[in-house]
Scaffold this active site. Structure first.
Site, PDB file in Angstrom:
ATOM      1  N   GLU A 246       0.883  -1.173   0.000  1.00 31.83           N
ATOM      2  CA  GLU A 246       0.000   0.000   0.000  1.00 31.83           C
ATOM      3  C   GLU A 246       0.909   1.208   0.000  1.00 31.83           C
ATOM      4  O   GLU A 246       1.574   1.494   0.988  1.00 31.83           O
ATOM      5  CB  GLU A 246      -0.923  -0.019   1.225  1.00 31.83           C
ATOM      6  CG  GLU A 246      -2.175   0.847   1.053  1.00 31.83           C
ATOM      7  CD  GLU A 246      -2.000   2.283   1.508  1.00 31.83           C
ATOM      8  OE1 GLU A 246      -1.323   3.042   0.771  1.00 31.83           O
ATOM      9  OE2 GLU A 246      -2.510   2.643   2.567  1.00 31.83           O
ATOM     10  N   CYS A 280      -3.096   8.591   3.060  1.00 35.73           N
ATOM     11  CA  CYS A 280      -3.011   8.188   1.655  1.00 35.73           C
ATOM     12  C   CYS A 280      -4.305   8.442   0.893  1.00 35.73           C
ATOM     13  O   CYS A 280      -4.299   8.515  -0.329  1.00 35.73           O
ATOM     14  CB  CYS A 280      -2.653   6.706   1.559  1.00 35.73           C
ATOM     15  SG  CYS A 280      -1.082   6.291   2.327  1.00 35.73           S
TER      16      CYS A 280
END
Length: 474
Positions: A246, A280
């Site tokens: 990720e 994010c």
């Protein structure tokens, strides 16, 4: 409390170089901790490998009971965890207590239940005289690397599914924000069998590389930057390890002229600046249709300028500092580069604040163009850009014109338009008329250079398993 590593069920001091851990709200050193030595990394991995022989064969019920005990222990120590996270990260204390700790506890409880639901998809006679079945088995030793923006939450996202599936884990939190992971180690010591969960401390070049490159590590799970992901992939490629990545995002927020502008402005105020924008999925790349562009810029300017910066322990604080001095310098450089462009308007913010700590003022940059670095690159700070668009096809093309593919949102009252765009946006998640909402039952993960693999949900659990075919002749 004393902050120690957890290796094979024993809390030990690191034997490597000592590293300072800072309070970003003051810039002062909280304490120093010794890194793990290469020998300690080796010992942790070998302990996990040895423990896997038994842990991998335990019943889902037994694994679930351990996860539930850990969840209960975190909940019972919620205030201490919250204070540590706030002190080490600069997060507003009330946000950690009210938002993060309950979500962390829920993740462990969700995977405790999910562990008991994991099953293969097929069983039958696909060849005469033979019965086939599908198994989902644990992988082995998982090396997990957690980031500095949500240290405890990201540790939970990695530990819960890996342990639930029957793997053993060696986790390394960021050297910038290790305190809650080391506190977790002290609690886990009396819950899991020795070697099942090991917690190390140290930098990537001294501890992370040794850990991820260890021959007994079968899988590496990372939440971090694209650069770190590329490094780990190159480092582990010769051994062809399983990886779960990720790697950040640059979320487009598409606001059409029929949207509720007040809701959109308040949404960006909340979802673009939570955790000082160090997220994010932050709502940081705004596209506004031409008919409502000026109105949205005005509403956003008013909303963003009203954000209250302050000390993390202050109940009224909405925006804390950035996590480190190095990151403050990166965010400042990105904004200065944008401000140097003649077409960029600074609506509010745009600079570091005066005084101690790593604070950067909440910033709105208007009239950004698609090719601008502020639109194309992840800033990972309290900085939002806004760009005007004309029609659906144009904004879809621009939204997808990014190396990132983690999260996006569409703001419109047109249900058909919402469905059309959500089907074509190249992002792991698309929200409609909201942003940032995550639940344990739904997967979180990206595509393109945002990485691959899912956190949370049953898909996250499956990522930590191997699919195997068993055939019996009869």
């Amino acid at each position: 409390m004393q902050y120690q590593l957890l290796i094979n069920g024993v809390l030990v001091d690191g034997e490597g170089e000592r590293q300072s851990v800072y309070n970003p709200a003051t810039g002062e050193v909280i304490l120093e901790i010794a890194e793990a030595s290469p020998a300690q990394v080796d010992a942790a991995v070998l302990a996990a490998d040895s423990a896997f022989a038994e842990w991998g064969q335990t019943t889902p019920k037994a694994r679930a009971e351990c996860l539930l005990k850990l969840a209960d222990s975190i909940e019972q120590n919620a205030l201490e965890f919250a204070r540590l996270e706030s002190q080490n990260c600069g997060k507003p204390l009330h946000c950690v207590i009210n938002d993060e700790i309950p979500a962390i506890v829920d993740v462990f409880r969700f995977f405790a239940g999910a562990a008991r639901c994991l099953s293969g998809l097929a069983a039958g006679e696909y060849l005469e005289g033979h019965t086939s079945m599908i198994r989902r088995d644990p992988i082995g030793v998982v090396a997990s690397i957690a980031p500095w923006n949500y240290p405890l939450m990201m540790a939970a996202w990695k530990l819960a599914p890996a342990l639930a599936a029957g793997n053993c884990v060696v986790i390394k939190p960021s050297e910038i924000t290790p305190l809650t992971a080391l506190k977790l180690a002290a609690l886990a010591k009396d819950i899991f069998p020795p070697g099942v969960l090991n917690v190390l401390f140290g930098r990537g070049q001294t501890v992370g590389d040794v850990l991820t490159g260890h021959e007994k590590v079968r899988m590496v799970s990372l939440t971090g930057s694209i650069a770190t992901g590329e490094h780990i992939l190159r480092h582990t490629a010769p051994a062809i390890k399983r990886t779960h990545m990720e790697l950040g995002g640059k979320a487009p927020v598409i606001v059409f002229d029929d949207a509720d502008l007040d809701a959109a402005a308040q949404g960006v105020r909340t979802f673009g600046f939570y955790n000082a924008g160090q997220d994010c999925t932050a709502a940081c790349r705004i596209y506004a249709q031409r008919g409502i562009y000026d109105a949205l810029v005005e509403k956003l300017g008013n909303a963003v300028s009203s954000l209250k910066m302050g000390a993390p322990e202050d109940e009224s604080t909405e925006l804390g500092p950035l996590s480190s001095l190095a990151h403050l310098k990166r965010v400042t450089a990105a904004v200065e580069e944008a401000k140097a462009l003649s077409h960029i308007r600074v609506i509010t913010g745009g600079s570091q604040t005066e005084g101690k700590g790593y604070y950067f003022a909440p910033t709105l940059l208007a009239d950004a163009k698609q090719e601008d670095a502020i639109v194309q690159r992840e800033v990972f700070g309290p900085v939002v850009s806004i760009t005007v668009f004309d029609d659906e096809d144009q904004v879809l093309r621009w939204a997808n014109d990014s190396r990132y593919g983690l999260a996006s949102s569409v703001w419109t009252q047109d249900v058909g338009r919402a469905h059309r765009l959500s089907a074509r946006l190249q992002y792991g998640c698309t929200w409609i008329n909201t942003h940032f909402m995550l639940v344990s039952e739904m997967p979180h993960g990206g595509q393109k250079q945002s990485g691959y693999g899912k956190d949370m949900s049953l898909y996250g659990l499956e990522d930590y398993t191997l699919v195997r075919h068993i055939m019996v002749k009869h």
